[in-house]
Write a protein that holds these residues in place. Sequence first.
Motif, PDB file in Angstrom:
ATOM      1  N   GLU A  41      61.554 101.885  20.135  1.00 17.81           N
ATOM      2  CA  GLU A  41      61.185 100.598  20.720  1.00 17.81           C
ATOM      3  C   GLU A  41      62.407  99.837  21.213  1.00 17.81           C
ATOM      4  OE1 GLU A  41      58.004  99.439  21.120  1.00 17.81           O
ATOM      5  OE2 GLU A  41      57.517 101.467  20.487  1.00 17.81           O
ATOM      6  N   SER A  42      63.586 100.296  20.732  1.00 18.14           N
ATOM      7  CA  SER A  42      64.776  99.511  21.053  1.00 18.14           C
ATOM      8  C   SER A  42      65.049  99.558  22.550  1.00 18.14           C
ATOM      9  CB  SER A  42      65.984 100.070  20.301  1.00 18.14           C
ATOM     10  OG  SER A  42      66.304 101.332  20.819  1.00 18.14           O
ATOM     11  N   SER A  43      65.523  98.452  23.077  1.00 23.79           N
ATOM     12  CA  SER A  43      65.810  98.503  24.507  1.00 23.79           C
ATOM     13  C   SER A  43      67.279  98.205  24.746  1.00 23.79           C
ATOM     14  CB  SER A  43      64.880  97.568  25.273  1.00 23.79           C
ATOM     15  OG  SER A  43      65.472  96.355  25.513  1.00 23.79           O
ATOM     16  N   THR A  44      68.056  99.257  24.695  1.00 19.77           N
ATOM     17  CA  THR A  44      69.467  99.134  25.005  1.00 19.77           C
ATOM     18  C   THR A  44      69.606  99.310  26.509  1.00 19.77           C
ATOM     19  OG1 THR A  44      69.797 101.474  24.801  1.00 19.77           O
ATOM     20  CG2 THR A  44      70.133 100.182  22.804  1.00 19.77           C
ATOM     21  N   ALA A  45      70.861  99.270  26.964  1.00 17.81           N
ATOM     22  CA  ALA A  45      71.103  99.475  28.392  1.00 17.81           C
ATOM     23  C   ALA A  45      70.504 100.790  28.858  1.00 17.81           C
ATOM     24  CB  ALA A  45      72.602  99.460  28.646  1.00 17.81           C
ATOM     25  N   SER A  46      70.435 101.789  27.948  1.00 15.72           N
ATOM     26  CA  SER A  46      69.904 103.082  28.355  1.00 15.72           C
ATOM     27  C   SER A  46      68.509 103.318  27.791  1.00 15.72           C
ATOM     28  CB  SER A  46      70.865 104.177  27.921  1.00 15.72           C
ATOM     29  OG  SER A  46      72.095 103.981  28.564  1.00 15.72           O
ATOM     30  N   ASN A  47      67.776 102.249  27.559  1.00 13.85           N
ATOM     31  CA  ASN A  47      66.379 102.309  27.154  1.00 13.85           C
ATOM     32  C   ASN A  47      66.106 103.150  25.920  1.00 13.85           C
ATOM     33  OD1 ASN A  47      65.605 100.657  29.273  1.00 13.85           O
ATOM     34  ND2 ASN A  47      65.641 102.404  30.681  1.00 13.85           N
ATOM     35  N   GLY A  48      66.905 102.960  24.909  1.00 14.06           N
ATOM     36  CA  GLY A  48      66.637 103.647  23.646  1.00 14.06           C
ATOM     37  C   GLY A  48      66.893 105.129  23.675  1.00 14.06           C
ATOM     38  N   THR A  49      67.605 105.598  24.619  1.00 13.38           N
ATOM     39  CA  THR A  49      67.893 107.027  24.693  1.00 13.38           C
ATOM     40  C   THR A  49      68.863 107.428  23.590  1.00 13.38           C
ATOM     41  OG1 THR A  49      67.548 107.018  27.062  1.00 13.38           O
ATOM     42  CG2 THR A  49      68.819 108.855  26.163  1.00 13.38           C
ATOM     43  N   LYS A  50      68.494 108.509  22.906  1.00 12.10           N
ATOM     44  CA  LYS A  50      69.319 108.950  21.785  1.00 12.10           C
ATOM     45  C   LYS A  50      69.928 110.311  22.104  1.00 12.10           C
ATOM     46  CE  LYS A  50      68.531 109.705  16.863  1.00 12.10           C
ATOM     47  NZ  LYS A  50      67.483 109.574  15.858  1.00 12.10           N
ATOM     48  N   ASN A  69      85.499 110.631  20.402  1.00  8.49           N
ATOM     49  CA  ASN A  69      85.478 110.240  21.823  1.00  8.49           C
ATOM     50  C   ASN A  69      84.056 110.204  22.369  1.00  8.49           C
ATOM     51  OD1 ASN A  69      88.268 110.126  21.944  1.00  8.49           O
ATOM     52  ND2 ASN A  69      88.488 112.218  22.679  1.00  8.49           N
ATOM     53  N   MET A  70      83.287 111.233  22.007  1.00  9.85           N
ATOM     54  CA  MET A  70      81.905 111.291  22.501  1.00  9.85           C
ATOM     55  C   MET A  70      81.117 110.077  22.001  1.00  9.85           C
ATOM     56  SD  MET A  70      81.115 113.859  24.431  1.00  9.85           S
ATOM     57  CE  MET A  70      79.350 113.761  24.271  1.00  9.85           C
ATOM     58  N   GLN A  71      81.252 109.801  20.705  1.00  9.46           N
ATOM     59  CA  GLN A  71      80.495 108.689  20.130  1.00  9.46           C
ATOM     60  C   GLN A  71      80.864 107.374  20.813  1.00  9.46           C
ATOM     61  OE1 GLN A  71      80.611 108.325  15.840  1.00  9.46           O
ATOM     62  NE2 GLN A  71      78.706 107.166  15.987  1.00  9.46           N
ATOM     63  N   LYS A  72      82.172 107.164  20.951  1.00 10.60           N
ATOM     64  CA  LYS A  72      82.647 105.903  21.546  1.00 10.60           C
ATOM     65  C   LYS A  72      82.103 105.739  22.966  1.00 10.60           C
ATOM     66  CE  LYS A  72      87.014 104.834  22.851  1.00 10.60           C
ATOM     67  NZ  LYS A  72      88.403 105.202  22.726  1.00 10.60           N
ATOM     68  N   GLU A  73      82.232 106.796  23.735  1.00 11.19           N
ATOM     69  CA  GLU A  73      81.833 106.684  25.147  1.00 11.19           C
ATOM     70  C   GLU A  73      80.319 106.603  25.322  1.00 11.19           C
ATOM     71  OE1 GLU A  73      83.512 108.354  28.374  1.00 11.19           O
ATOM     72  OE2 GLU A  73      85.487 108.733  27.510  1.00 11.19           O
ATOM     73  N   LEU A  74      79.596 107.367  24.494  1.00  8.70           N
ATOM     74  CA  LEU A  74      78.136 107.320  24.615  1.00  8.70           C
ATOM     75  C   LEU A  74      77.626 105.939  24.210  1.00  8.70           C
ATOM     76  CD1 LEU A  74      77.190 110.837  23.190  1.00  8.70           C
ATOM     77  CD2 LEU A  74      76.696 110.019  25.504  1.00  8.70           C
ATOM     78  N   GLU A  75      78.198 105.394  23.130  1.00  8.24           N
ATOM     79  CA  GLU A  75      77.756 104.061  22.694  1.00  8.24           C
ATOM     80  C   GLU A  75      78.122 103.007  23.731  1.00  8.24           C
ATOM     81  OE1 GLU A  75      77.477 104.859  17.901  1.00  8.24           O
ATOM     82  OE2 GLU A  75      79.194 103.722  18.653  1.00  8.24           O
ATOM     83  N   ALA A  77      78.164 103.430  26.776  1.00 10.87           N
ATOM     84  CA  ALA A  77      77.205 103.555  27.884  1.00 10.87           C
ATOM     85  C   ALA A  77      75.806 103.106  27.459  1.00 10.87           C
ATOM     86  CB  ALA A  77      77.179 105.004  28.368  1.00 10.87           C
ATOM     87  N   GLY A  78      75.683 102.690  26.199  1.00  8.52           N
ATOM     88  CA  GLY A  78      74.408 102.126  25.757  1.00  8.52           C
ATOM     89  C   GLY A  78      73.478 103.098  25.051  1.00  8.52           C
ATOM     90  N   TYR A  79      73.951 104.314  24.750  1.00 10.49           N
ATOM     91  CA  TYR A  79      73.077 105.280  24.078  1.00 10.49           C
ATOM     92  C   TYR A  79      73.200 105.165  22.572  1.00 10.49           C
ATOM     93  CZ  TYR A  79      73.337 107.380  28.709  1.00 10.49           C
ATOM     94  OH  TYR A  79      73.305 107.575  30.060  1.00 10.49           O
ATOM     95  N   GLU A  80      72.131 105.538  21.902  1.00  9.94           N
ATOM     96  CA  GLU A  80      72.200 105.707  20.457  1.00  9.94           C
ATOM     97  C   GLU A  80      72.757 107.112  20.210  1.00  9.94           C
ATOM     98  OE1 GLU A  80      69.018 105.848  16.919  1.00  9.94           O
ATOM     99  OE2 GLU A  80      68.347 104.788  18.727  1.00  9.94           O
TER     100      GLU A  80
END
Length: 371
Positions: A41-50, A69-75, A77-80
């Motif tokens: 239900e969460s609405s982040t910049a990337s619409n709750g994409t995990k 690095n992956m975690q930092k950059e993905l977060e 960009a708004g992803y879980e």
Amino acid sequence: MKKKLLSVLLTGAFVTSMLVGCGTSTETTDSGNGAANTTSESSTASNGTKVGVAMPTKDLQRWNQDGANMQKELEAAGYEVDLQYASNDVQTQVSQIENMINSGCNVLVVAAIEGSSLGEAMDMAAEKGIPVIAYDRLIMNTDAVSYYATFDNYKVGEVQGQYIIDQLDLENTDQTYTMEITAGDPGDNNAGFFYNGAMDLLKPYIEKGTLVVKSGQTEFAEVATPAWATETAQSRMETILSSNYANDDLNICLCSNDSTALGVENALAANYKGEYPIITGQDCDIENTKNMIAGKQSMSVFKDTRTLASQVVKMVGQIIKGETVDVNDTETYDNGKGVVPSYLCEPVFADKDNYKELLIDSEYYTEDQLK
Ligand code: BGC
């Protein structure tokens, strides 16, 4: 070349069909989109994409950097992000990937421990229409892998082989040099590429007698190091040194990466009295970079994990948005089911003369970390 078109019913915003990319003939490929099957239900910049990120082990420095690095950059960009490390245990990695799928990850990024052992988890991802990016190491014998992002692995080996040729001017010399070879994990598809890249350049000199491998061990299967383990490389080199180099110098140690180079360096420190050899490596791990500065390792290959992470995050975004995914190689990496469209980053030569510029000026390491 094999194209597989999977029609995937997505429970979220839209229904789409996905091109799962084992094999395209162009330099870019249409992206799949398994991204919308989220129940979040969460609405982040990337619409709750995990995004599930499966890394092999925390034991080697590089994977810690890759994961961070992956975690930092993905977060950013708004992803879980669901980031997991598997202590180099294949079954643990399979369970982690299955959990990622069951907990609603929309895209998987996987650095495999053993490329051929993820079949079931990959089948599960394919059934659910979840795109998989193979990270650094190719996942074998499955058509569930949509894309592959790595460094040019053959080139890594070429850089190591060419370094040896240049250092000893092998093209013009009349001398003979002794060499021993330490390669990587047979379960890692990259290991053969590293070995072949170097050996395609060095074999002619072995055949000519310019390079002499006194142990007689030159085939990949003989020189491989399961799990890339430092201890295994060390004990093998200890045996080689005591059987062959008690009275002779060992001039060259071709080592595929830094963890195996470290094993060889430990073996030399404990058991070798001759003139110190040329030693190659890969990754610019901190211990090895320190050894490079101290003259105990001649070179390494720098693979900036920040570059790879950024590329993969970009590819994740392209997949999710249904855009064309950036690839620059559609010929080299056949995983047994077809050629996987790949993005190859450039590996860079590193030694004591350029490490400051490469590693410190670029803020990969601080000066203190290398003390
Ligand atoms: C990576 C290398 C690394 C090795 C051991 C390979 O797949 O490409 O960078 O040194 O695994 O972890």
